[in-house]
Design an enzyme around this catalytic site. Structure first.
Site, PDB file in Angstrom:
ATOM      1  N   ARG A   1      -9.273   1.225   8.592  1.00 34.87           N
ATOM      2  CA  ARG A   1      -8.914  -0.156   8.897  1.00 34.87           C
ATOM      3  C   ARG A   1     -10.053  -0.894   9.600  1.00 34.87           C
ATOM      4  O   ARG A   1      -9.916  -2.076   9.892  1.00 34.87           O
ATOM      5  CB  ARG A   1      -7.690  -0.180   9.800  1.00 34.87           C
ATOM      6  CG  ARG A   1      -6.373  -0.397   9.064  1.00 34.87           C
ATOM      7  CD  ARG A   1      -5.269  -0.472  10.102  1.00 34.87           C
ATOM      8  NE  ARG A   1      -4.106  -1.171   9.669  1.00 34.87           N
ATOM      9  CZ  ARG A   1      -3.010  -0.597   9.174  1.00 34.87           C
ATOM     10  NH1 ARG A   1      -2.970   0.692   8.978  1.00 34.87           N
ATOM     11  NH2 ARG A   1      -1.971  -1.328   8.864  1.00 34.87           N
TER      12      ARG A   1
ATOM     13  N   LYS B   1       0.833  -1.212   0.000  1.00 38.92           N
ATOM     14  CA  LYS B   1       0.000   0.000   0.000  1.00 38.92           C
ATOM     15  C   LYS B   1       0.864   1.257   0.000  1.00 38.92           C
ATOM     16  O   LYS B   1       0.646   2.174  -0.778  1.00 38.92           O
ATOM     17  CB  LYS B   1      -0.910   0.039   1.245  1.00 38.92           C
ATOM     18  CG  LYS B   1      -1.853  -1.126   1.385  1.00 38.92           C
ATOM     19  CD  LYS B   1      -2.713  -0.988   2.645  1.00 38.92           C
ATOM     20  CE  LYS B   1      -1.907  -1.041   3.946  1.00 38.92           C
ATOM     21  NZ  LYS B   1      -1.212  -2.325   4.175  1.00 38.92           N
TER      22      LYS B   1
ATOM     23  N   ARG C   1      11.426  -6.076   4.692  1.00 39.79           N
ATOM     24  CA  ARG C   1      11.187  -4.618   4.668  1.00 39.79           C
ATOM     25  C   ARG C   1      12.195  -3.910   5.568  1.00 39.79           C
ATOM     26  O   ARG C   1      12.474  -4.354   6.679  1.00 39.79           O
ATOM     27  CB  ARG C   1       9.761  -4.310   5.128  1.00 39.79           C
ATOM     28  CG  ARG C   1       9.531  -2.816   5.333  1.00 39.79           C
ATOM     29  CD  ARG C   1       8.086  -2.418   5.201  1.00 39.79           C
ATOM     30  NE  ARG C   1       7.243  -2.894   6.284  1.00 39.79           N
ATOM     31  CZ  ARG C   1       5.930  -2.648   6.346  1.00 39.79           C
ATOM     32  NH1 ARG C   1       5.329  -1.961   5.392  1.00 39.79           N
ATOM     33  NH2 ARG C   1       5.226  -3.122   7.349  1.00 39.79           N
TER      34      ARG C   1
ATOM     35  N   ARG D   1      11.476  -2.763  11.343  1.00 45.59           N
ATOM     36  CA  ARG D   1      10.526  -2.264  12.341  1.00 45.59           C
ATOM     37  C   ARG D   1      10.230  -3.347  13.373  1.00 45.59           C
ATOM     38  O   ARG D   1      10.103  -4.516  13.025  1.00 45.59           O
ATOM     39  CB  ARG D   1       9.207  -1.873  11.641  1.00 45.59           C
ATOM     40  CG  ARG D   1       9.173  -0.432  11.185  1.00 45.59           C
ATOM     41  CD  ARG D   1       8.063  -0.155  10.186  1.00 45.59           C
ATOM     42  NE  ARG D   1       6.737  -0.631  10.583  1.00 45.59           N
ATOM     43  CZ  ARG D   1       5.658  -0.504   9.807  1.00 45.59           C
ATOM     44  NH1 ARG D   1       5.751   0.075   8.621  1.00 45.59           N
ATOM     45  NH2 ARG D   1       4.493  -0.962  10.214  1.00 45.59           N
TER      46      ARG D   1
ATOM     47  N   ARG E   1      -0.748  -9.318  13.227  1.00 43.14           N
ATOM     48  CA  ARG E   1      -1.281  -8.249  12.384  1.00 43.14           C
ATOM     49  C   ARG E   1      -2.131  -8.822  11.251  1.00 43.14           C
ATOM     50  O   ARG E   1      -3.136  -8.232  10.857  1.00 43.14           O
ATOM     51  CB  ARG E   1      -0.139  -7.398  11.830  1.00 43.14           C
ATOM     52  CG  ARG E   1       0.516  -6.579  12.926  1.00 43.14           C
ATOM     53  CD  ARG E   1       1.831  -6.012  12.489  1.00 43.14           C
ATOM     54  NE  ARG E   1       1.689  -5.004  11.467  1.00 43.14           N
ATOM     55  CZ  ARG E   1       2.688  -4.572  10.719  1.00 43.14           C
ATOM     56  NH1 ARG E   1       3.896  -5.053  10.881  1.00 43.14           N
ATOM     57  NH2 ARG E   1       2.477  -3.636   9.824  1.00 43.14           N
TER      58      ARG E   1
END
Ligand code: ADP
Ligand code: ADP
Ligand code: ZN
Length: 214
Positions: free
Chosen positions: A88, A13, A127, A160, A171
């Protein structure tokens, strides 16, 4: 052009939202980035949000909704915006619709970047995020010129905390329970557009441009 990005954590996204914002000259509004900036600056909001984010849970609606409603009402968002990471939950989507309809406006496109769960852990574990500017890279699919250093600003790259595999699993669960129902919500409104997010970044972007430019 008022656009929202849907998709699992790590679906791409943010990557696509940045390209859309650049091409169409509209602001990229990322609630995750806003929370991370608040955490970095040690604000009250940041302190509250962090306890949820660290567990891979959603920050409660009441801490998110006003913030976004205020942000989309700002001048630079009048002609359009691309919202990344919001809404969300169904109540968030309803609050956004209510705020926009007050000014005779609406969301034009809900773009769902579709990536199966099997691919997500791989996306997230690779990531890397810049601590200074928030830029996002991937060690395999979008590497920096120098390992560990942000191409854009020279800042240090990190994994992260919430991208650790255990948190990612949570998540994903939260995504399926609370966020996926938005696909039906926007489909009923006739503005849902799905793209295959497993293609490479440039191909995904081309599909989005084709949707926006029909
Ligand atoms: P990703 O890019 O992986 O989808 P984000 O950066 O959008 O993740 O969000 C990181 C975390 O911030 C989420 O796991 C959640 O805890 C919190 N968050 C971001 N946006 C929202 C929102 N709209 N509602 C509730 N929590 C949010
Ligand atoms: P989201 O905002 O949905 O959480 P990101 O845009 O941060 O997702 O992308 C998650 C990770 O996957 C990042 O490391 C990013 O560089 C990488 N990525 C994004 N899109 C693709 C793609 N189409 N193919 C491979 N990797 C991608
Ligand atoms: Zn940077």
């Amino acid at each position: 052009m008022k656009i929202i990005m849907l998709g699992a954590p790590g679906a791409g996204k943010g990557t696509q939202a940045k390209k859309i914002a650049e091409k169409y000259n509209i602001p990229h509004i990322s609630t995750g980035d806003i929370f991370r900036a608040n955490i970095k600056n040690g604000t009250e909001l940041g302190k509250k949000a962090k306890t949820y984010m660290d567990q891979g849970a959603l920050v409660p609606d009441e801490l998110v909704v006003d913030l976004v409603v205020d942000r989309v009402a700002q001048d630079d968002a009048k002609n359009g915006f691309v919202l990344d990471g919001f809404p969300r939950t169904i109540p968030q989507a309803e609050a956004l619709d209510a705020a926009l309809s007050k000014i005779n406006d609406k969301v034009d496109y809900a773009i769902d970047v579709d990536v199966p769960d099997e691919n997500i852990i791989n996306r997230m574990s690779g990531r890397r995020a810049c601590v200074a500017c928030g830029g996002t890279y991937h060690i395999v699919y979008n590497p920096t010129k120098t390992e560990g250093i942000c191409d854009a600003c020279g800042g240090k790259l990190i994994l992260r905390d919430d991208d650790q595999p255990e948190t990612v699993k949570n998540r994903l669960k939260v995504y399926h329970e609370q966020t996926q129902p938005l696909i039906e919500y926007y489909s009923k409104k006739g503005i849902l557009k799905s793209v295959d997010g497993t293609q490479d970044m440039a191909e995904v972007f081309q599909c989005i441009v084709d949707i926006l430019e029909v």
